[in-house]
Design an enzyme around this catalytic site. Sequence first.
Site, PDB file in Angstrom:
ATOM      1  N   PHE A  59       1.316   5.039   0.792  1.00  0.00           N
ATOM      2  CA  PHE A  59       0.440   6.109   1.867  1.00  0.00           C
ATOM      3  C   PHE A  59       1.024   7.421   1.314  1.00  0.00           C
ATOM      4  O   PHE A  59       2.478   7.352   1.343  1.00  0.00           O
ATOM      5  CB  PHE A  59       1.182   6.144   3.573  1.00  0.00           C
ATOM      6  CG  PHE A  59       0.315   4.801   3.861  1.00  0.00           C
ATOM      7  CD1 PHE A  59      -0.789   4.518   4.274  1.00  0.00           C
ATOM      8  CD2 PHE A  59       0.142   3.558   3.951  1.00  0.00           C
ATOM      9  CE1 PHE A  59      -0.837   3.831   5.297  1.00  0.00           C
ATOM     10  CE2 PHE A  59       0.535   2.410   3.952  1.00  0.00           C
ATOM     11  CZ  PHE A  59      -1.230   2.306   5.111  1.00  0.00           C
TER      12      PHE A  59
ATOM     13  N   THR B 170       0.309  -1.262  -0.222  1.00  0.00           N
ATOM     14  CA  THR B 170       0.137  -0.261  -0.116  1.00  0.00           C
ATOM     15  C   THR B 170       1.030   1.018   0.120  1.00  0.00           C
ATOM     16  O   THR B 170       1.897   1.207   0.418  1.00  0.00           O
ATOM     17  CB  THR B 170      -1.137  -0.010   1.570  1.00  0.00           C
ATOM     18  OG1 THR B 170      -1.883  -0.786   1.224  1.00  0.00           O
ATOM     19  CG2 THR B 170      -2.126   1.400   1.143  1.00  0.00           C
TER      20      THR B 170
END
Length: 203
Positions: free
Chosen positions: A190, A188
């Site tokens: 960020f 992921t």
Amino acid sequence: MSAGGQNQKMSDNKSTAAQTIAFQGAPGAYSDMACRAVFPKMRTLACNTFTDAFVAVADGHACLAMIPIENSVAGRVADIHQLLPESSLHIVAEHYQPVWHNLLACKGATAAGLKTVRSHVHALSQCRNVIRRLGLNAVVHADTAGAAAEIARLKDPAIAAIASGLAAEIYGLEVIEAGVEDETHNTTRFVVLAGAAIDPDPL
């Protein structure tokens, strides 16, 4: 309270905020892990929504926010690209967090005794192999760490959650199986948000 006491309280609040980073989700969420990975000395502040995390920075309760914007398997995080421009915050850094899913259950539970598994819809879709192999009924929950907190409260050995290792530590759960994600490249991205922009020195 005296003026001196009020000034001390305000100073303490500012000091706390300067050491606080906000994220969306329950304690033990992958966003919480990302905060701790990048800023290990800072206090993490769990927020119910992305907007709440933005407001925590804007109102001075935190100096930074860690916000996911896309995942290598699930794609872009829904709505975040519409919310970011409205937040009035500035992107000051980015972080790529590997996502290692774990099958968690209460103390004494076994893989053979599990019947259902709860987690965020993306986490469930990213762990189809273990769900199919164990013949589990998948139940969608609002978030991964919230599912972990829920099964910790229920103490039902037939119910599991898919969440982070950090969630297992926070809620006192057993790791029935670690690394149950289907894709090993699950990551992921960020962004770190702040109230003020960082103006880099010219070359």
